[in-house]
Scaffold this motif. Structure first.
Motif, PDB file in Angstrom:
ATOM      1  N   ARG A   1      -9.299   7.443   0.270  1.00  0.00           N
ATOM      2  CA  ARG A   1      -8.479   7.516  -1.224  1.00  0.00           C
ATOM      3  C   ARG A   1      -9.019   8.710  -1.779  1.00  0.00           C
ATOM      4  NH1 ARG A   1      -4.289   3.863  -1.736  1.00  0.00           N
ATOM      5  NH2 ARG A   1      -4.932   1.508  -1.515  1.00  0.00           N
ATOM      6  N   ARG A   2     -10.046   9.066  -1.946  1.00  0.00           N
ATOM      7  CA  ARG A   2     -10.445  10.020  -2.504  1.00  0.00           C
ATOM      8  C   ARG A   2      -9.799  11.632  -1.950  1.00  0.00           C
ATOM      9  NH1 ARG A   2     -16.530   7.941  -3.381  1.00  0.00           N
ATOM     10  NH2 ARG A   2     -16.038   7.165  -5.510  1.00  0.00           N
ATOM     11  N   ALA A   3      -9.633  11.674  -0.455  1.00  0.00           N
ATOM     12  CA  ALA A   3      -9.221  12.694   0.062  1.00  0.00           C
ATOM     13  C   ALA A   3      -7.744  12.784  -0.076  1.00  0.00           C
ATOM     14  CB  ALA A   3      -9.648  12.370   1.678  1.00  0.00           C
ATOM     15  N   LEU A   4      -6.967  11.687  -0.073  1.00  0.00           N
ATOM     16  CA  LEU A   4      -5.707  11.941  -0.445  1.00  0.00           C
ATOM     17  C   LEU A   4      -5.421  12.317  -1.667  1.00  0.00           C
ATOM     18  CD1 LEU A   4      -4.328   8.472   1.390  1.00  0.00           C
ATOM     19  CD2 LEU A   4      -4.069  10.842   2.055  1.00  0.00           C
TER      20      LEU A   4
ATOM     21  N   ALA B   1      -3.918   5.543  -7.746  1.00  0.00           N
ATOM     22  CA  ALA B   1      -3.279   6.285  -6.604  1.00  0.00           C
ATOM     23  C   ALA B   1      -2.035   6.698  -6.905  1.00  0.00           C
ATOM     24  CB  ALA B   1      -3.727   5.537  -5.222  1.00  0.00           C
ATOM     25  N   SER B   2      -1.646   7.705  -6.480  1.00  0.00           N
ATOM     26  CA  SER B   2       0.010   8.070  -6.717  1.00  0.00           C
ATOM     27  C   SER B   2       0.833   7.090  -5.477  1.00  0.00           C
ATOM     28  CB  SER B   2       0.430   9.426  -6.134  1.00  0.00           C
ATOM     29  OG  SER B   2       0.006   9.695  -4.880  1.00  0.00           O
ATOM     30  N   ALA B   3       1.984   6.742  -6.140  1.00  0.00           N
ATOM     31  CA  ALA B   3       3.056   5.973  -4.930  1.00  0.00           C
ATOM     32  C   ALA B   3       2.843   6.686  -3.518  1.00  0.00           C
ATOM     33  CB  ALA B   3       4.388   6.066  -5.718  1.00  0.00           C
TER      34      ALA B   3
ATOM     35  N   LEU C   1       1.054   6.389   2.214  1.00  0.00           N
ATOM     36  CA  LEU C   1       0.506   7.047   3.368  1.00  0.00           C
ATOM     37  C   LEU C   1      -0.907   6.444   3.503  1.00  0.00           C
ATOM     38  CD1 LEU C   1       0.608  10.802   2.460  1.00  0.00           C
ATOM     39  CD2 LEU C   1       1.638   9.624   4.526  1.00  0.00           C
ATOM     40  N   PHE C   2      -1.608   5.384   2.723  1.00  0.00           N
ATOM     41  CA  PHE C   2      -2.935   5.257   2.936  1.00  0.00           C
ATOM     42  C   PHE C   2      -3.050   4.428   4.372  1.00  0.00           C
ATOM     43  CE2 PHE C   2      -6.029   1.598   2.396  1.00  0.00           C
ATOM     44  CZ  PHE C   2      -7.388   2.929   2.332  1.00  0.00           C
ATOM     45  N   ASN C   3      -2.438   3.509   4.628  1.00  0.00           N
ATOM     46  CA  ASN C   3      -2.775   2.803   5.822  1.00  0.00           C
ATOM     47  C   ASN C   3      -2.693   3.689   7.082  1.00  0.00           C
ATOM     48  OD1 ASN C   3      -3.168   0.114   4.646  1.00  0.00           O
ATOM     49  ND2 ASN C   3      -1.157  -0.373   4.854  1.00  0.00           N
TER      50      ASN C   3
END
Length: 229
Positions: free
Chosen positions: A64-67, A76-78, A83-85
């Motif tokens: 999450r932090r990297a994104l 987090a942004s939409a 992208l997270f998964n």
């Protein structure tokens, strides 16, 4: 500060150790996996110094932090949520390849583990890292024989700073609040130990998001685990 000093001149019967930033400098492995993931997603790599500031709360929050490109990733942004998964799948695949390839055991760790082992202390690794990555890393670095138990971030339903992992490890190794110590590098370790009702030692060299461990309220703060002897 000798560990024996925390228990009225008796050595602890059980010692619980955080992994990343306490026993092992694993940031190079994690940074390699994070940067590869970001590049696969069409983003710029973060670099090892930035990744060092993000490690400590487990792989999902690391990603999450990297994104987001920062420690305080919420909300987090939409786009990042979408992208997270995919990012996690890529990260785990990349980390399987890099795990243990660039990591190093911190100075003072092995003499501490060897001494505690010789005194009959039962030891466990209690980490927020997913369990599947812990044993391979310990084996790669020659530390696996010291530990009777590994508790990963997904072993139970909760992880540090929740005390459940520590209590589970203490009970499994037949320890008690009067004989068990937690040794870590971050606010999550100290908070979990306090909630579990056991003393905590914090190391100064680990991953605490760039903040000083001196203010965390640990029972002792050391620059090397060898100081505990």
């Amino acid at each position: 500060m000798s560990l024996a000093g925390l228990f009225n001149d008796r050595w602890p019967g059980v010692a619980l150790f955080d992994l990343d930033g306490t026993l092992v400098d694993s940031a190079p492995d994690l940074a390699a996996a994070v940067d590869c993931t970001l590049e696969q997603l069409g983003r710029k790599p973060a670099g090892i110094e930035q990744v060092r500031q993000w490690v400590g709360h487990g792989s999902p929050i690391l990603m999450r932090r990297a994104l987001a490109g920062k420690v305080d990733w919420e909300p987090a942004s939409a786009a990042d949520d979408a992208l997270f998964n995919d990012a996690m799948t890529l990260f785990f695949n990349n980390y399987r390849r890099s795990n243990g390839q660039h990591a190093a055991v911190y100075p003072g760790v092995e003499i501490c583990l060897e001494t505690l082992s010789g005194r009959g202390c039962r030891m466990a690794v209690v980490t927020n890292k997913p369990e599947q990555f812990v044993a391979p890393l310990l084996k790669q670095l020659g530390l696996e024989h010291y530990f009777a138990l590994v508790v990963g971030g997904d072993t139970l339903s909760t992880k540090k700073p929740d005390p459940a992992q520590l209590l589970y490890a203490m009970d499994t190794l037949q320890g008690s609040r009067g004989t068990t110590v937690m040794i870590g590098d971050s606010a999550a370790d100290v908070s979990a130990a306090r909630s579990a009702g056991i003393p905590c030692v914090a190391v100064t060299y680990g991953y605490n998001f760039g903040r000083s461990v001196q203010t965390l309220g640990a029972d002792a703060v050391v620059d090397s685990l060898s100081e505990l002897l």
